[in-house]
Scaffold this active site. Structure first.
Site, short mmCIF file in Angstrom:
data_model
loop_
_atom_site.label_atom_id
_atom_site.label_comp_id
_atom_site.label_asym_id
_atom_site.label_seq_id
_atom_site.Cartn_x
_atom_site.Cartn_y
_atom_site.Cartn_z
N ALA A 1 0.66 -1.23 0.05
CA ALA A 1 0.03 0.11 0.10
C ALA A 1 0.80 1.26 -0.01
CB ALA A 1 -1.10 -0.16 1.07
N ASP B 1 -0.11 -4.33 -6.19
CA ASP B 1 0.87 -3.16 -6.66
C ASP B 1 2.05 -4.06 -6.25
OD1 ASP B 1 1.48 -1.34 -8.06
OD2 ASP B 1 1.37 0.33 -6.87
N CYS C 1 4.65 -1.54 -12.44
CA CYS C 1 5.37 -0.09 -13.55
C CYS C 1 7.23 -0.63 -14.08
CB CYS C 1 4.82 0.86 -12.77
SG CYS C 1 6.98 0.80 -11.44
N GLY D 1 0.74 4.94 -0.71
CA GLY D 1 -0.89 5.19 -0.26
C GLY D 1 -1.79 6.03 -1.20
#
Ligand SMILES: C[S@@+](CC[C@H](N)C(=O)[O-])C[C@H]1O[C@@H](n2cnc3c(N)ncnc32)[C@H](O)[C@@H]1O
Length: 483
Positions: free
Chosen positions: A112, A179, A232, A115
């Site tokens: 996270a 992520d 990414c 955030g």
């Protein structure tokens, strides 16, 4: 700038226009801010940014997101301080848009910090339900927690833990965002040095962590729920091959990649062949986002649906029926006392406070959490809810971030400032006001200051020789230097 042709050359067969990719990946990245829908409309954010000299350009494919020049510093604006927006790379908004969490759901954000996607999830859920935000590093979660307070989020709780090792008996989640940490090749527009690093780092890809995090997400997601996997980076080893591993590890049909349209955004499909290896055809439903396609950073995202249980998962399904854990709730009598104190001071109605419940806060505060926030009993959470009342002294005082959360509904002890009084409010000087700007001041509590419906903070009222003025009472770092 390192020679990208060297470090990224292995992706040449995947990219439609190599020269355009190369040019885009080397140019500076526009800064992007995203509207906090709990506090402002995109039009209001646009106006506040313009007031501070910016000319925001709406992102055509992401409502509420605006581009600013690469050198912009929106973190220094009042709009940011007052929680009207957060800073997030435009392309990084895509995974949560695909995951599409709904108010009242249980959502796990497995990696996270700092955030930004947590904020996107929590605001899309209209500050209701439960967002469990996990990161391995507590210091990085501190940044996320401060952002949560600034944005007024009450449906989020933070856990500092290794996401790979979360207990299987956390209740099943409706949606999970994974992520993952990655080689970050797609961030070259922000940090060109990343390309020099990835060439040498390749031997050390963190695919084992990515695989373990995705498997944990797959375990904790409920049947019928969805998982967004994002990186990414361009490396198939960290993208399609990780997904392929999940699809092949479970009984056929347990997981499926969903077609996930992204209106207005140009993407390339996930690859189905890599280095002479054929991959599952449904990987084409994933999105590869190259910098030249939409003038963004590079990104990869896929949406996975869990269609069946994993072996030995019955325990999770049983837990779903167990009563929710309501976290560190306060005794009813204490909650009633705090509620009555706020109601008397600021004229809140029962309906204004109904979306919240009181929980133990940090550092001698009582906090407000979303009424349906469910906090896991273990691992222990770092923080939950929003600090609302300082309770160290006999007369509890409202915390500034709680004034920003609740202040729009206040009916007493309010000062309504004109637009031209906004900037001076943030200087350390008395600000002359007219009597008709005050709503029912009792003198016993600080005033909530507002301007055109946006809450600015708390203030003390003074009167000298018949001239009334207010003096803001704000956290030290909120004050500005006179221009
Ligand atoms: C790409 S960043 C996440 C960015 C974040 N989702 C956002 O939008 O602001 C990856 C994060 O994973 C965290 N991380 C690395 N290993 C982890 C693990 N085993 N469990 C949980 N988090 C981990 C890192 O500390 C890092 O903050």
């Amino acid at each position: 700038m390192p020679n990208q042709n060297d470090s990224l050359a292995r992706y040449r067969p995947l990219v439609d226009d190599w020269a355009a990719f190369h040019r885009a990946a080397a140019s500076p990245l526009p800064t992007c801010v995203v509207t906090n829908p709990l506090r402002a409309s995109p039009a209001v954010l646009d106006a506040w940014l313009r007031r501070e000299g910016y000319e925001p350009v709406p992102v055509s494919w992401m409502p509420g997101a605006f581009l600013l020049p690469p050198e912009a510093q929106p973190g220094k604006t009042l709009a940011h301080q007052l929680g009207l927006c957060w800073i997030q790379e435009a392309v990084a908004t895509v995974p949560v848009a695909l995951l599409a969490p709904e108010p009242g759901e249980r959502v796990l954000d497995l990696c996270a910090a700092p955030g930004n996607k947590t904020a996107q999830i929590a605001t899309r859920m209209a500050n209701r339900g439960t967002v469990i935000a996990v990161d391995r590093f507590a210091n990085r979660l501190g940044v996320a927690r401060r952002q949560t307070e600034r944005l007024g989020l009450v449906n989020t709780c933070f856990l500092a833990a290794d996401g790979c090792g979360l207990p299987a008996d956390l209740e099943p989640f409706d949606r999970v965002l994974v992520d993952v940490p990655c080689s970050c090749e797609g961030t070259s527009r922000k940090q060109p040095s990343v390309l020099a690093r990835t060439a040498s780092r390749r031997k050390g890809w963190r695919t084992h962590v990515q695989i373990a995090l995705l498997r944990k997400a797959a375990q904790l997601c409920r049947v019928g729920g969805q998982i967004a996997y994002a990186t990414c980076t361009y490396a198939p080893e960290e993208n399609e091959l990780v997904l392929e591993g999940l699809l092949r590890s479970a009984p056929a049909g347990t997981f499926t990649l969903r077609p996930a349209p992204l209106p207005g955004l140009r993407t390339a499909p996930g690859i189905t062949h890599w280095q002479d290896r054929a991959l599952t055809a449904e990987l084409a439903h994933a999105h590869r986002i190259y910098p030249h396609l939409n003038d963004t950073g590079g990104f990869f995202v896929a949406l996975i649906e869990k269609r069946g249980p994993l072996p030995r998962q019955e325990i999770d399904e049983r837990r779903a029926e167990a009563p929710p854990d309501l976290g560190r709730a306060l005794p009813t009598s204490v909650c009633e006392a705090y509620e009555s104190l706020l109601t008397r001071a600021y004229g809140f109605s029962a309906a204004d406070l109904r979306p919240y419940r009181w929980v133990e806060g940090r550092r001698e505060t009582a906090a407000l959490a979303s009424a349906d926030l469910q906090v896991p009993a273990a691992p222990p959470s770092l923080a939950q809810g929003l600090s609302t009342l300082h309770i160290a002294s006999a007369l509890p005082r409202l915390v500034t971030v709680a004034a920003l959360l609740l202040g729009r509904a206040a009916r007493h002890n309010v000062i309504e400032l004109d637009d031209k009084q906004v900037e001076p409010f943030f200087l350390r000087a008395p600000l002359p006001i007219r009597a008709d700007q005050i709503l029912d001041a009792t003198g016993s509590v600080p005033l909530i200051a507002r301007a055109s419906g946006i809450v600015l903070g708390l203030a003390e009222l003074d009167e000298v020789g018949g001239q009334r003025s207010v003096r803001s009472v704000l956290p030290k770092r909120w004050y500005r230097d006179p221009r």
